[in-house]
Design a protein around this motif. Structure first.
Motif, PDB file in Angstrom:
ATOM      1  N   LYS A 126      39.540  49.990  40.607  1.00  0.00           N
ATOM      2  CA  LYS A 126      38.268  50.664  40.870  1.00  0.00           C
ATOM      3  C   LYS A 126      37.120  49.913  40.204  1.00  0.00           C
ATOM      4  O   LYS A 126      36.035  49.793  40.766  1.00  0.00           O
ATOM      5  CB  LYS A 126      38.324  52.101  40.346  1.00  0.00           C
ATOM      6  N   ALA A 127      37.375  49.404  39.000  1.00  0.00           N
ATOM      7  CA  ALA A 127      36.333  48.664  38.278  1.00  0.00           C
ATOM      8  C   ALA A 127      35.944  47.402  39.038  1.00  0.00           C
ATOM      9  O   ALA A 127      34.753  47.096  39.192  1.00  0.00           O
ATOM     10  CB  ALA A 127      36.836  48.311  36.880  1.00  0.00           C
ATOM     11  N   VAL A 128      36.939  46.663  39.510  1.00  0.00           N
ATOM     12  CA  VAL A 128      36.665  45.435  40.248  1.00  0.00           C
ATOM     13  C   VAL A 128      35.925  45.756  41.547  1.00  0.00           C
ATOM     14  O   VAL A 128      35.003  45.031  41.950  1.00  0.00           O
ATOM     15  CB  VAL A 128      37.966  44.663  40.531  1.00  0.00           C
TER      16      VAL A 128
ATOM     17  N   ASN B 205      28.113  50.091  40.950  1.00  0.00           N
ATOM     18  CA  ASN B 205      27.400  50.577  39.774  1.00  0.00           C
ATOM     19  C   ASN B 205      27.999  49.943  38.516  1.00  0.00           C
ATOM     20  O   ASN B 205      29.200  50.034  38.280  1.00  0.00           O
ATOM     21  CB  ASN B 205      27.509  52.112  39.724  1.00  0.00           C
ATOM     22  N   TYR B 206      27.156  49.306  37.717  1.00  0.00           N
ATOM     23  CA  TYR B 206      27.629  48.626  36.511  1.00  0.00           C
ATOM     24  C   TYR B 206      28.211  49.609  35.507  1.00  0.00           C
ATOM     25  O   TYR B 206      29.222  49.331  34.853  1.00  0.00           O
ATOM     26  CB  TYR B 206      26.471  47.847  35.883  1.00  0.00           C
ATOM     27  N   SER B 207      27.590  50.770  35.391  1.00  0.00           N
ATOM     28  CA  SER B 207      28.113  51.789  34.469  1.00  0.00           C
ATOM     29  C   SER B 207      29.503  52.240  34.888  1.00  0.00           C
ATOM     30  O   SER B 207      30.367  52.467  34.034  1.00  0.00           O
ATOM     31  CB  SER B 207      27.168  52.997  34.425  1.00  0.00           C
ATOM     32  N   ASP B 208      29.714  52.353  36.198  1.00  0.00           N
ATOM     33  CA  ASP B 208      31.037  52.749  36.679  1.00  0.00           C
ATOM     34  C   ASP B 208      32.065  51.658  36.397  1.00  0.00           C
ATOM     35  O   ASP B 208      33.227  51.940  36.074  1.00  0.00           O
ATOM     36  CB  ASP B 208      30.991  53.049  38.180  1.00  0.00           C
ATOM     37  N   PHE B 209      31.639  50.395  36.524  1.00  0.00           N
ATOM     38  CA  PHE B 209      32.537  49.293  36.168  1.00  0.00           C
ATOM     39  C   PHE B 209      32.960  49.412  34.712  1.00  0.00           C
ATOM     40  O   PHE B 209      34.145  49.303  34.373  1.00  0.00           O
ATOM     41  CB  PHE B 209      31.850  47.948  36.406  1.00  0.00           C
ATOM     42  N   LEU B 210      31.980  49.638  33.826  1.00  0.00           N
ATOM     43  CA  LEU B 210      32.278  49.768  32.402  1.00  0.00           C
ATOM     44  C   LEU B 210      33.222  50.927  32.132  1.00  0.00           C
ATOM     45  O   LEU B 210      34.170  50.816  31.352  1.00  0.00           O
ATOM     46  CB  LEU B 210      30.978  49.961  31.615  1.00  0.00           C
ATOM     47  N   THR B 211      32.965  52.048  32.788  1.00  0.00           N
ATOM     48  CA  THR B 211      33.797  53.239  32.573  1.00  0.00           C
ATOM     49  C   THR B 211      35.229  53.011  33.032  1.00  0.00           C
ATOM     50  O   THR B 211      36.190  53.338  32.318  1.00  0.00           O
ATOM     51  CB  THR B 211      33.195  54.445  33.328  1.00  0.00           C
ATOM     52  N   HIS B 212      35.388  52.438  34.219  1.00  0.00           N
ATOM     53  CA  HIS B 212      36.744  52.237  34.758  1.00  0.00           C
ATOM     54  C   HIS B 212      37.517  51.178  33.960  1.00  0.00           C
ATOM     55  O   HIS B 212      38.728  51.338  33.729  1.00  0.00           O
ATOM     56  CB  HIS B 212      36.679  51.848  36.233  1.00  0.00           C
TER      57      HIS B 212
ATOM     58  N   ALA C 229      32.568  39.867  31.604  1.00  0.00           N
ATOM     59  CA  ALA C 229      33.226  40.868  32.439  1.00  0.00           C
ATOM     60  C   ALA C 229      34.447  40.270  33.138  1.00  0.00           C
ATOM     61  O   ALA C 229      35.489  40.914  33.268  1.00  0.00           O
ATOM     62  CB  ALA C 229      32.242  41.428  33.473  1.00  0.00           C
ATOM     63  N   GLN C 230      34.314  39.025  33.591  1.00  0.00           N
ATOM     64  CA  GLN C 230      35.453  38.344  34.206  1.00  0.00           C
ATOM     65  C   GLN C 230      36.596  38.233  33.219  1.00  0.00           C
ATOM     66  O   GLN C 230      37.759  38.460  33.552  1.00  0.00           O
ATOM     67  CB  GLN C 230      35.017  36.952  34.676  1.00  0.00           C
ATOM     68  N   ALA C 231      36.260  37.869  31.967  1.00  0.00           N
ATOM     69  CA  ALA C 231      37.289  37.760  30.928  1.00  0.00           C
ATOM     70  C   ALA C 231      37.920  39.119  30.650  1.00  0.00           C
ATOM     71  O   ALA C 231      39.136  39.210  30.427  1.00  0.00           O
ATOM     72  CB  ALA C 231      36.683  37.192  29.647  1.00  0.00           C
ATOM     73  N   LEU C 232      37.124  40.179  30.655  1.00  0.00           N
ATOM     74  CA  LEU C 232      37.639  41.527  30.399  1.00  0.00           C
ATOM     75  C   LEU C 232      38.727  41.899  31.402  1.00  0.00           C
ATOM     76  O   LEU C 232      39.784  42.425  31.034  1.00  0.00           O
ATOM     77  CB  LEU C 232      36.493  42.540  30.475  1.00  0.00           C
ATOM     78  N   VAL C 233      38.475  41.614  32.677  1.00  0.00           N
ATOM     79  CA  VAL C 233      39.443  41.936  33.731  1.00  0.00           C
ATOM     80  C   VAL C 233      40.675  41.037  33.630  1.00  0.00           C
ATOM     81  O   VAL C 233      41.819  41.499  33.719  1.00  0.00           O
ATOM     82  CB  VAL C 233      38.789  41.799  35.119  1.00  0.00           C
ATOM     83  N   MET C 234      40.459  39.736  33.422  1.00  0.00           N
ATOM     84  CA  MET C 234      41.587  38.802  33.359  1.00  0.00           C
ATOM     85  C   MET C 234      42.457  39.054  32.133  1.00  0.00           C
ATOM     86  O   MET C 234      43.681  38.924  32.194  1.00  0.00           O
ATOM     87  CB  MET C 234      41.072  37.363  33.374  1.00  0.00           C
ATOM     88  N   ASN C 235      41.826  39.414  31.024  1.00  0.00           N
ATOM     89  CA  ASN C 235      42.604  39.743  29.822  1.00  0.00           C
ATOM     90  C   ASN C 235      43.479  40.967  30.058  1.00  0.00           C
ATOM     91  O   ASN C 235      44.624  41.040  29.601  1.00  0.00           O
ATOM     92  CB  ASN C 235      41.667  39.999  28.637  1.00  0.00           C
ATOM     93  N   CYS C 236      42.921  41.939  30.765  1.00  0.00           N
ATOM     94  CA  CYS C 236      43.668  43.160  31.080  1.00  0.00           C
ATOM     95  C   CYS C 236      44.873  42.837  31.962  1.00  0.00           C
ATOM     96  O   CYS C 236      45.994  43.309  31.718  1.00  0.00           O
ATOM     97  CB  CYS C 236      42.742  44.157  31.773  1.00  0.00           C
ATOM     98  N   GLU C 237      44.653  42.013  32.958  1.00  0.00           N
ATOM     99  CA  GLU C 237      45.732  41.590  33.848  1.00  0.00           C
ATOM    100  C   GLU C 237      46.811  40.832  33.070  1.00  0.00           C
ATOM    101  O   GLU C 237      48.011  41.068  33.246  1.00  0.00           O
ATOM    102  CB  GLU C 237      45.149  40.703  34.960  1.00  0.00           C
ATOM    103  N   GLN C 238      46.379  39.911  32.189  1.00  0.00           N
ATOM    104  CA  GLN C 238      47.330  39.121  31.410  1.00  0.00           C
ATOM    105  C   GLN C 238      48.146  40.004  30.480  1.00  0.00           C
ATOM    106  O   GLN C 238      49.364  39.827  30.331  1.00  0.00           O
ATOM    107  CB  GLN C 238      46.590  38.055  30.600  1.00  0.00           C
ATOM    108  N   GLU C 239      47.475  40.947  29.838  1.00  0.00           N
ATOM    109  CA  GLU C 239      48.162  41.874  28.940  1.00  0.00           C
ATOM    110  C   GLU C 239      49.207  42.692  29.706  1.00  0.00           C
ATOM    111  O   GLU C 239      50.326  42.920  29.232  1.00  0.00           O
ATOM    112  CB  GLU C 239      47.132  42.807  28.290  1.00  0.00           C
ATOM    113  N   MET C 240      48.843  43.105  30.897  1.00  0.00           N
ATOM    114  CA  MET C 240      49.737  43.913  31.734  1.00  0.00           C
ATOM    115  C   MET C 240      50.993  43.115  32.116  1.00  0.00           C
ATOM    116  O   MET C 240      52.122  43.611  32.003  1.00  0.00           O
ATOM    117  CB  MET C 240      48.971  44.345  32.992  1.00  0.00           C
ATOM    118  N   VAL C 241      50.793  41.889  32.541  1.00  0.00           N
ATOM    119  CA  VAL C 241      51.916  41.051  32.962  1.00  0.00           C
ATOM    120  C   VAL C 241      52.787  40.657  31.769  1.00  0.00           C
ATOM    121  O   VAL C 241      54.019  40.651  31.858  1.00  0.00           O
ATOM    122  CB  VAL C 241      51.396  39.795  33.698  1.00  0.00           C
ATOM    123  N   ASP C 242      52.156  40.333  30.647  1.00  0.00           N
ATOM    124  CA  ASP C 242      52.903  39.920  29.457  1.00  0.00           C
ATOM    125  C   ASP C 242      53.832  41.015  28.963  1.00  0.00           C
ATOM    126  O   ASP C 242      54.955  40.738  28.506  1.00  0.00           O
ATOM    127  CB  ASP C 242      51.945  39.516  28.331  1.00  0.00           C
TER     128      ASP C 242
END
Length: 369
Positions: free
Chosen positions: A19-21, A30-37, A124-137
């Protein structure tokens, strides 16, 4: 289908990440919605990790040792505390990146969202990619989001005109939200600020030549898998965020540019020691890699912030920023010694000899010897 509790939590994390992406990539998002999600995506992800590891991630009363309750449910750790437990090193770029967005979520004002989105794009790109990496790891490649995300078509980031609009919008970000980011980063070491896990910046290079069926619209290059020569080229290309619209050389106009001799004179005028054109200046542009050597096959590959190649007269010209850069790098004796590994040649201090005061003539006026 019945899942383990941790998997239900993880699926909720994935839902919020997607949803954030979507909010970020949508032209009316909405940027605020991105931050929230993304806040929720990280929150659920770390809760899923703790649950799977059988770590109690709920607050306890210091006196009774019992869980603190909210509406009859145990109060779970908030995201900031989860990050501290997961990343115990306070200088970890992943933790700092997430903490920045926690601060932004708590402070962002709706009227500044568009400008702030532009300024924090790489983070923001790093925030999403870090989340993905953490999930896969932690949970394996089966939980990757890669197959559900696409590279967005974005004119603003792919044309020079669009880039100019972005830069203009970034300049209009008011002092209050700009200061929030600046104050947050003030105490962070430069190598962490440059880490892609904190701020993920990319350069887009069009793929030319014949394609094959395995080609994707976007190919990611792992620097660790390149040869030394390829690594050097890609690293240099990644130092600036220039938009590439077609194969061409950087600007060659010499308006308001400086010759090397002018640079040397201006630098030396600011320093208490000598700064030579063919000594210090040459060594500095070589070591800081702002322009190629004299016999390079393509003389136009320069760092345009500091230097450009003037083709009509076959010479290199420099910017005011290069003068400031030199002074910043070697402006004191200690900095000079650290950079060059030797002591500078100090300027001689010349003072006029003090003249003796004339002897007083006590003879009456008008009397001569």
């Amino acid at each position: 289908m019945a899942y383990a509790r941790w998997k239900h939590i993880l699926i909720e994390s994935q839902r919020h990440a997607l949803k954030a992406v979507d909010e970020w990539n949508c032209s009316s998002g909405n940027y605020s919605d991105f931050l929230t999600h993304m806040h929720k995506a990280w929150h659920y992800l770390l809760h899923a990790e703790f649950h799977m590891a059988k770590i109690d991630y709920h607050y306890k009363d210091a006196q009774t040792g019992q869980h603190k309750l909210i509406d009859g449910e145990a109060k779970a750790w908030h995201l900031e505390w989860c990050l501290k437990q997961r990343y115990t090193n306070s200088a970890d770029p992943v933790r700092l990146n997430a903490e920045l967005f926690v601060a932004l979520r708590n402070k962002v004002e709706h009227r500044y969202e568009h400008n702030l989105k532009i300024v924090t794009g790489g983070k923001a790109q790093a925030l999403v990619m870090n989340c993905e990496q953490e999930m896969v790891d932690h949970f394996g490649p089966a939980f990757s989001l890669a197959d559900r995300l696409r590279f967005p078509i974005a004119l603003q980031t792919l044309t020079a005109e669009g880039q100019a609009q972005l830069q203009e919008a970034a300049k209009k970000l008011p002092k209050k939200p700009r200061d929030l980011v600046a104050k947050f980063e003030a105490s962070i070491e430069s190598d962490v600020l440059d880490d892609m896990k904190y701020d993920y910046r990319v350069r887009l290079v069009p793929i030319v030549g014949k394609r094959n069926d395995a080609d994707l619209a976007v190919n990611f290059v792992n620097l660790d898998e390149l040869t030394d020569d390829e690594h050097a080229v890609m690293t240099k290309a990644g130092r600036t965020g220039t938009v590439i619209t077609k194969v061409k050389h950087v600007e060659t106009m010499n308006r308001e540019k400086l010759r090397a001799s002018d640079v040397a004179k201006r630098v030396e005028a600011e320093l208490p020691f000598h700064f030579s054109l063919y000594g210090e200046h040459t060594e500095m542009w070589r070591r800081l890699n702002i322009r190629p050597a004299k016999d390079a096959p393509d003389p136009c590959i320069t760092d345009a912030r500091y230097c450009i190649y003037d083709e009509p007269v076959s010479t290199y010209l420099y910017t005011d920023a290069w003068v400031k850069k030199i002074i910043k790098e070697i402006g004191t004796v200690e900095k000079y010694r650290k950079f060059f590994g030797k002591d500078p040649r100090m300027k001689k201090v010349t003072t006029l000899p003090k003249q003796a005061e004339p002897a007083h003539d006590h003879r009456p006026i008008g009397k001569t010897a």
